[in-house]
Design a protein around this motif. Structure first.
Motif, PDB file in Angstrom:
ATOM      1  N   GLU A  24      80.093  65.541  42.161  1.00 34.52           N
ATOM      2  CA  GLU A  24      81.090  63.982  42.152  1.00 34.52           C
ATOM      3  C   GLU A  24      82.021  64.321  43.053  1.00 34.52           C
ATOM      4  O   GLU A  24      82.982  63.144  42.461  1.00 34.52           O
ATOM      5  N   LEU A  25      83.033  65.377  42.749  1.00 35.02           N
ATOM      6  CA  LEU A  25      84.357  65.586  43.136  1.00 35.02           C
ATOM      7  C   LEU A  25      84.463  65.092  44.670  1.00 35.02           C
ATOM      8  O   LEU A  25      85.688  65.031  45.845  1.00 35.02           O
ATOM      9  N   LEU A  26      83.518  65.160  45.736  1.00 37.96           N
ATOM     10  CA  LEU A  26      83.374  65.100  46.784  1.00 37.96           C
ATOM     11  C   LEU A  26      83.293  63.427  47.345  1.00 37.96           C
ATOM     12  O   LEU A  26      82.305  62.045  46.988  1.00 37.96           O
ATOM     13  N   ARG A  27      83.439  63.147  48.152  1.00 39.76           N
ATOM     14  CA  ARG A  27      83.551  61.661  49.014  1.00 39.76           C
ATOM     15  C   ARG A  27      83.582  62.408  50.666  1.00 39.76           C
ATOM     16  O   ARG A  27      84.046  63.068  51.203  1.00 39.76           O
ATOM     17  N   SER A  28      82.370  61.029  51.710  1.00 39.74           N
ATOM     18  CA  SER A  28      82.767  61.794  53.104  1.00 39.74           C
ATOM     19  C   SER A  28      83.825  61.010  53.945  1.00 39.74           C
ATOM     20  O   SER A  28      84.787  60.104  53.587  1.00 39.74           O
ATOM     21  N   LEU A  29      83.821  61.581  55.090  1.00 40.99           N
ATOM     22  CA  LEU A  29      84.835  61.054  55.646  1.00 40.99           C
ATOM     23  C   LEU A  29      84.147  60.968  56.650  1.00 40.99           C
ATOM     24  O   LEU A  29      83.306  61.327  57.466  1.00 40.99           O
ATOM     25  N   ALA A  30      84.933  59.343  57.511  1.00 39.18           N
ATOM     26  CA  ALA A  30      84.771  58.678  58.774  1.00 39.18           C
ATOM     27  C   ALA A  30      84.053  59.659  59.901  1.00 39.18           C
ATOM     28  O   ALA A  30      85.863  60.238  59.849  1.00 39.18           O
ATOM     29  N   ASN A  31      83.572  59.881  60.722  1.00 44.98           N
ATOM     30  CA  ASN A  31      83.017  61.272  61.645  1.00 44.98           C
ATOM     31  C   ASN A  31      83.202  62.212  61.640  1.00 44.98           C
ATOM     32  O   ASN A  31      83.927  62.597  62.514  1.00 44.98           O
ATOM     33  N   SER A  32      83.409  62.520  60.527  1.00 39.70           N
ATOM     34  CA  SER A  32      83.751  64.097  60.357  1.00 39.70           C
ATOM     35  C   SER A  32      82.294  63.854  59.250  1.00 39.70           C
ATOM     36  O   SER A  32      82.151  64.875  57.907  1.00 39.70           O
ATOM     37  N   PRO A  33      80.741  64.415  59.737  1.00 37.82           N
ATOM     38  CA  PRO A  33      79.389  64.554  58.867  1.00 37.82           C
ATOM     39  C   PRO A  33      79.714  66.387  58.551  1.00 37.82           C
ATOM     40  O   PRO A  33      79.254  66.394  57.214  1.00 37.82           O
ATOM     41  N   ALA A  34      80.741  67.180  58.857  1.00 39.91           N
ATOM     42  CA  ALA A  34      80.610  68.244  57.912  1.00 39.91           C
ATOM     43  C   ALA A  34      81.601  68.513  57.467  1.00 39.91           C
ATOM     44  O   ALA A  34      81.500  69.646  56.765  1.00 39.91           O
ATOM     45  N   THR A  35      82.436  67.766  57.406  1.00 36.71           N
ATOM     46  CA  THR A  35      84.329  68.002  56.652  1.00 36.71           C
ATOM     47  C   THR A  35      83.755  66.620  54.981  1.00 36.71           C
ATOM     48  O   THR A  35      83.283  66.207  55.652  1.00 36.71           O
ATOM     49  N   CYS A  36      84.313  67.141  54.407  1.00 36.99           N
ATOM     50  CA  CYS A  36      84.642  66.299  53.166  1.00 36.99           C
ATOM     51  C   CYS A  36      85.214  65.827  52.210  1.00 36.99           C
ATOM     52  O   CYS A  36      86.404  66.853  52.699  1.00 36.99           O
ATOM     53  N   LEU A  37      86.042  65.162  51.784  1.00 37.76           N
ATOM     54  CA  LEU A  37      87.293  64.862  51.452  1.00 37.76           C
ATOM     55  C   LEU A  37      86.677  65.355  49.926  1.00 37.76           C
ATOM     56  O   LEU A  37      86.139  65.123  49.218  1.00 37.76           O
ATOM     57  N   LEU A  38      87.982  66.594  49.371  1.00 38.01           N
ATOM     58  CA  LEU A  38      87.831  66.902  47.817  1.00 38.01           C
ATOM     59  C   LEU A  38      88.807  66.221  46.720  1.00 38.01           C
ATOM     60  O   LEU A  38      89.691  66.482  46.743  1.00 38.01           O
ATOM     61  N   ASP A  39      88.446  65.411  45.777  1.00 47.65           N
ATOM     62  CA  ASP A  39      89.138  64.240  45.477  1.00 47.65           C
ATOM     63  C   ASP A  39      90.420  64.555  44.351  1.00 47.65           C
ATOM     64  O   ASP A  39      90.703  64.468  43.578  1.00 47.65           O
ATOM     65  N   ILE A  40      91.584  65.855  45.451  1.00 44.16           N
ATOM     66  CA  ILE A  40      91.840  66.588  43.833  1.00 44.16           C
ATOM     67  C   ILE A  40      93.013  66.555  44.923  1.00 44.16           C
ATOM     68  O   ILE A  40      93.449  66.874  46.354  1.00 44.16           O
ATOM     69  N   VAL A  41      94.623  65.515  44.374  1.00 43.16           N
ATOM     70  CA  VAL A  41      95.528  66.084  45.065  1.00 43.16           C
ATOM     71  C   VAL A  41      97.288  66.473  44.108  1.00 43.16           C
ATOM     72  O   VAL A  41      96.588  66.061  43.158  1.00 43.16           O
TER      73      VAL A  41
END
Length: 419
Positions: free
Chosen positions: A353-370
């Motif tokens: 639930e902490l992840l979001r997809s990144l455009a043009n990067s199917p293998a890499t996701c965004l971990l929403d911690i900043v």
């Protein structure tokens, strides 16, 4: 006929046409488009006569309702647009309260979305606002501001609004009307349900579909597993939705704990010596932010505990991690300062639930911690929708307290967490 006389004639007629309210007022929410596609949510309201539909960001981190003028730079030059904006000239019921040459009565409003901190300015306008029913309220029409979302403004649900009765927002006016209409079942509170990020908010249980919603006046029992698990936590600030966070732990699939933040104030667990003891952390519950913002050392510690290969990217902002984490059985437990001498309130967030997809990067996701330094340390800690998607959250305006309930989709999506 003057606008003021027209208001006196139209408003009672409009209100008289509203039918008997259902047992709960539930306004559907939609994921916002723009830089944080799907990370935050919007609600559609109506403004003016005839109605101008507006899409507003649902924001518990601010206490004002802000609407972009159709002539604002958000509408004219933003890469994300504003969907049209609000035109007071086109409304028969609009009334400006302060001239353009003067500062807004509420002062300048500062936004800290993404990596941008800018001052917004505009004019206070009074007009009819439609949520579930028409209400005559005042709001700020912005002429100089930019947001990273395709929205026409911000519906501020923050506590500072509840403290200020002079210029009530649409939600406060609606709650006030409910409470004074002889409907004793309504309370001065609202609930937010965002649903699972993995399904874009659309969840189902036993054939019943749950959509993201803003619930006014009542607690929707269908969006929580049990009232017995609903524990209210007093806010630590009189003007904001802030709570005191005492502990953060990464819970591994084998139930082992990796301590991330340990203030040693939680009596149900002994203090760990692997993490230096720190003071409890004040966090803002902010639905207008997609991220979980933490002090730098805590953010990096949590991200690398979740994924040792996590790399922070300030342009997102967030950590780049492999999308295989969407299959992770690990979770993060947030413990809030106890409401009694012996019991802490814990909220469990599954790592997916902490992840979001990144455009043009199917293998890499965004971990929403900043890390908070990405926002120039303006706010040391925020729990945004990356956290709120794992709870049905109740905001009690009268008692200045917040409760988190396990959402109905969790036992189905993450059965190992409730085992």
């Amino acid at each position: 006929m003057s606008r003021k006389k027209l208001l006196c004639v139209l408003l009672p007629l409009l209100i008289s046409t509203v039918t008997e309210l259902a047992s709960a007022i539930s306004l559907p929410l939609q994921p916002a488009s723009g830089l944080y596609d799907g990370g935050v949510f919007t609600v559609e309201i109506g403004l003016g006569t005839p109605i101008q539909k507006q899409t507003l960001l649902v924001d518990t981190g601010s206490g004002s309702t802000l609407v972009f003028s159709a002539a604002s730079n958000q509408c004219r030059v933003s890469n994300y647009g504003c969907g049209g904006g609000y035109n007071p000239v086109a409304s028969m019921t609009s009334e400006r309260k302060i001239g353009r040459s003067r500062k807004m009565e509420m002062g300048q409003v500062t936004f800290g979305f993404a990596n941008v901190s800018a001052t917004a300015s505009g004019t206070v306008v009074r007009d009819i606002v439609y949520l579930e029913r028409p209400e005559l309220v005042e709001f700020a029409m912005l002429e100089h501001a930019l947001l990273d979302f395709d929205v026409e403004g911000v519906l501020g649900l923050g506590m500072s609004t509840a403290q200020t009765q002079h210029h009530p927002t649409p939600i406060l006016s609606t709650l006030s009307t409910l409470n004074h209409n002889g409907r004793t079942e309504y309370r001065n509170l609202f609930g937010l349900y965002f649903g699972s990020r993995r399904k874009n908010g659309l969840d189902s249980l036993d054939g019943q579909v749950f959509i993201p919603s803003l619930d006014l006046g009542v607690i929707d029992s269908e969006k929580l597993l049990s009232h017995d698990d609903l524990h209210f936590i007093p806010c630590s600030s009189p003007n904001e939705f802030q709570l005191v966070l005492s502990n953060i732990d990464l819970i591994l699939a084998n139930k082992a704990r990796v301590p991330i933040l340990n203030s040693c104030s939680r009596s149900s667990h002994s203090c760990s010596q692997s993490v230096p003891d720190v003071d409890p952390l004040s966090v803002t519950i902010d639905s207008g932010s997609p991220n979980i913002v933490l002090p730098d050392h805590i953010a990096h510690r949590l991200a690398t505990a979740i994924s040792p290969s996590a790399i922070f990217d300030g342009s997102l902002p967030g950590f780049r991690v492999p999308c295989t984490l969407s299959l992770s059985l690990n979770s993060v437990e947030f413990s809030f300062m106890p409401t009694s001498a012996s019991v802490a309130v814990n909220v469990t967030v599954a790592v997916p639930e902490l992840l979001r997809s990144l455009a043009n990067s199917p293998a890499t996701c965004l971990l929403d911690i900043v890390p908070s330094s990405a926002y120039n340390n303006l706010v040391p800690a925020i729990l945004g929708t990356a956290f709120l998607s794992s709870a049905y959250t109740i905001f009690d305006l009268d008692s200045h307290q917040i409760a988190f309930a396990v959402p109905p989709y969790y036992p189905v999506a993450y059965p190992h967490l409730s085992a």
